[in-house]
Design an enzyme around this catalytic site. Structure first.
Site, PDB file in Angstrom:
ATOM      1  CD  GLN A 123      20.696   0.188  -5.310  1.00 42.70           C
ATOM      2  OE1 GLN A 123      21.631   0.962  -5.559  1.00 42.70           O
ATOM      3  NE2 GLN A 123      20.617  -0.995  -5.873  1.00 42.70           N
ATOM      4  CB  CYS A 183      14.801  -7.694  -8.173  1.00 41.37           C
ATOM      5  SG  CYS A 183      15.996  -8.797  -8.887  1.00 41.37           S
ATOM      6  CG  ASP A 230      16.774  -2.776   0.869  1.00 43.83           C
ATOM      7  OD1 ASP A 230      17.997  -2.536   0.799  1.00 43.83           O
ATOM      8  OD2 ASP A 230      16.155  -3.406  -0.009  1.00 43.83           O
ATOM      9  CE  LYS A 287      22.725  -4.302  -4.513  1.00 43.49           C
ATOM     10  NZ  LYS A 287      22.455  -4.518  -5.929  1.00 43.49           N
ATOM     11  CG  HIS A 311      15.457  -5.815  -4.501  1.00 43.48           C
ATOM     12  ND1 HIS A 311      15.615  -7.137  -4.188  1.00 43.48           N
ATOM     13  CD2 HIS A 311      16.293  -5.573  -5.541  1.00 43.48           C
ATOM     14  CE1 HIS A 311      16.522  -7.682  -4.999  1.00 43.48           C
ATOM     15  NE2 HIS A 311      16.937  -6.749  -5.830  1.00 43.48           N
TER      16      HIS A 311
HETATM   17  N1  PMP Z   1      17.490  -4.180  -2.010  1.00 43.85           N
HETATM   18  C1  PMP Z   1      17.744  -3.310  -2.980  1.00 43.85           C
HETATM   19  C2  PMP Z   1      17.076  -1.964  -2.949  1.00 43.85           C
HETATM   20  C3  PMP Z   1      18.641  -3.652  -3.993  1.00 43.85           C
HETATM   21  O1  PMP Z   1      18.893  -2.768  -4.969  1.00 43.85           O
HETATM   22  C4  PMP Z   1      19.268  -4.916  -3.979  1.00 43.85           C
HETATM   23  C5  PMP Z   1      20.223  -5.338  -5.070  1.00 43.85           C
HETATM   24  N2  PMP Z   1      19.760  -5.115  -6.370  1.00 43.85           N
HETATM   25  C6  PMP Z   1      18.978  -5.792  -2.940  1.00 43.85           C
HETATM   26  C7  PMP Z   1      18.081  -5.379  -1.972  1.00 43.85           C
HETATM   27  C8  PMP Z   1      19.585  -7.141  -2.835  1.00 43.85           C
HETATM   28  O2  PMP Z   1      20.959  -7.046  -2.644  1.00 43.85           O
HETATM   29  P1  PMP Z   1      21.882  -8.348  -2.708  1.00 43.85           P
HETATM   30  O3  PMP Z   1      21.532  -9.031  -4.005  1.00 43.85           O
HETATM   31  O4  PMP Z   1      23.264  -7.804  -2.710  1.00 43.85           O
HETATM   32  O5  PMP Z   1      21.561  -9.184  -1.531  1.00 43.85           O
END
Ligand code: PMP
Length: 420
Positions: A204, A379, A201, A227, A124
């Protein structure tokens, strides 16, 4: 046979009974954010009504109530991911802040020009850009673990990336685009053989299956409350105590200091050292309530349910003419996330395109049928480049989704495809 009674779970999420454009809402955008059960909303409302005061600094009764809830939340999180101690649990605003905190403080303390960080193709943006900011600031270098066409990281190539300049590995546990469950335990073991720490990270992964930081032996892990059925604005950074002790503070302010004078300031010990300013103590209580909620169902059961849904969705989606599903190897019968990673199957997230239909058109027309999916680059633009697409449609599942909703998705895609 359901892993648990999904209908009774759904009753805890009133938003799921909404209709949109006179159609029942089919919410399949859970990788972006999940809906919240009543118990989480009630807990937060209740705290505002009955126990609201700033934490840690009040001598008065109400402040003690709020502080107790906030610190109890830290213990709930500790237990949930099996950290050794609550001093390893830092409250953040979310995964993004956790990743930025580590990128910034780790590179400040341990990296110099030319030193290297290893990330993967399927990160991401929040696990790419923070490192690039450091690259701009002090010339550190990003190296990227390549990926196979079917969405798996190449571990052989990964091993070859290590040099004596490699200072940290930062890798996603589960891809938010492909659903691939990465073999992070191996990724961590290999890094440790080179004496290099690993940041995971977990945005997910933590919401979908049991994650045990001691078993993984990761050095850092970040995830977001929103999430995993908790509120927005709160997340967790786990860090091994030995690392958090050595990292400098991220932001300065109240809460994180021991003593301040104009000549010299000393800092609190972790986790408070990394928690400058008033924390969102209502949200931390909300997150703890969400964790209690999923724990009462059982993360292994949630994983089993979502694996069933993923398996069923892949079978059904693959019958659609012209569909291209990204990632997702064989549909395996995995009972644990580690088995699933070994078998090369992903979880809870499916990205696809259909024929020449633009992903945004497909998403917009599905919305008209009441089906909420996400479209675009999610993203993860470098991953889109690797897949050779501008974007995809993404359906992502949570513990409250049903096979009927997947049928609605498949039927919806067929209807839309006929229009083109
Ligand atoms: N890493 C991953 C794999 C994600 O899916 C996301 C959210 N789409 C994020 C980081 C960022 O999370 P947040 O916007 O809640 O900080």
């Amino acid at each position: 046979q359901e892993a648990y009674d999904v209908a009774s779970i759904r009753a805890d999420f009133p938003i799921l009974t909404h209709t949109v454009y006179d159609k029942p809402l089919v919410y399949l955008d859970n990788a972006a954010t999940t809906q919240k059960p009543l118990c989480v909303l009630d807990a937060m409302r209740n705290e505002y009504l009955n126990a609201n005061a700033n934490v840690h600094r009040g001598v008065h009764w109400l402040s003690q109530q709020a502080t107790d809830l906030h610190e109890a939340a830290r213990e709930t999180v500790r237990k949930f991911i099996n950290a050794k101690s609550t001093s390893e649990i830092v409250f953040t605003r979310g995964t993004t802040e956790g990743l930025n905190l580590v990128a910034s403080t780790f590179s400040d303390e341990f990296m110099k020009t030319g030193d290297e960080v290893i990330v993967s193709t399927m990160e991401h943006h929040s696990n790419i850009v923070p490192w690039q900011l450091q690259a701009r600031k002090k010339g550190i270098v990003l190296k990227v673990i390549p990926m196979t066409d079917d969405g798996k990281l190449c571990l052989d190539e990964y091993e070859k990336l290590f040099t004596d300049k490699t200072k940290i590995v930062s890798c996603t546990h589960v891809s938010n685009v492909l659903g691939t469950i990465n073999p992070v335990k191996d990724i961590i073991r290999i890094a440790h053989e080179h004496g290099v720490p690993v940041m995971i990270d977990g945005a997910q992964s933590v919401p979908h299956f049991p994650v045990d930081v001691q078993d993984l032996d990761c050095d850092f892990l970040a995830f977001s409350g929103h999430k995993m059925y908790g509120p927005t604005g709160v997340g967790i950074l786990y860090g091994k105590e030995e690392w958090l002790d050595r990292l400098p503070p991220y932001q300065g302010g109240g809460e994180m200091i021991e003593h301040v004078s104009f000549d010299k300031t000393t800092f609190e010990k972790p986790p408070l050292k990394f928690e400058a300013g008033t924390p969102d103590y209502i949200a931390t209580h909300g997150l703890a309530t969400a964790i209690d909620y999923v724990s009462s169902i059982g993360m292994a059961k949630i994983f089993a349910h979502e694996q069933n849904l993923t398996r069923y969705a892949l079978q059904q989606l693959r019958t659609i003419d012209g569909i291209k599903i990204y990632g997702h190897g064989p549909v395996a019968d995995a009972t644990s996330a580690i088995d699933a990673a070994t078998a090369g199957c992903g979880e809870a997230v499916i990205s696809f395109n259909v024929g020449n239909i633009h992903h945004a058109d497909l998403g917009t027309l599905l919305d008209r049928l009441g089906i909420a999916v996400r479209t675009g680059h999610h993203c993860a633009q470098p991953l889109m480049d690797r897949l050779g697409v501008l974007g995809t449609v993404r359906a992502s599942f949570a513990m409250y989704n049903t096979k009927e909703e997947i049928d609605a998705l498949v039927e919806g895609i067929r209807r839309v495809a006929k229009m083109f």
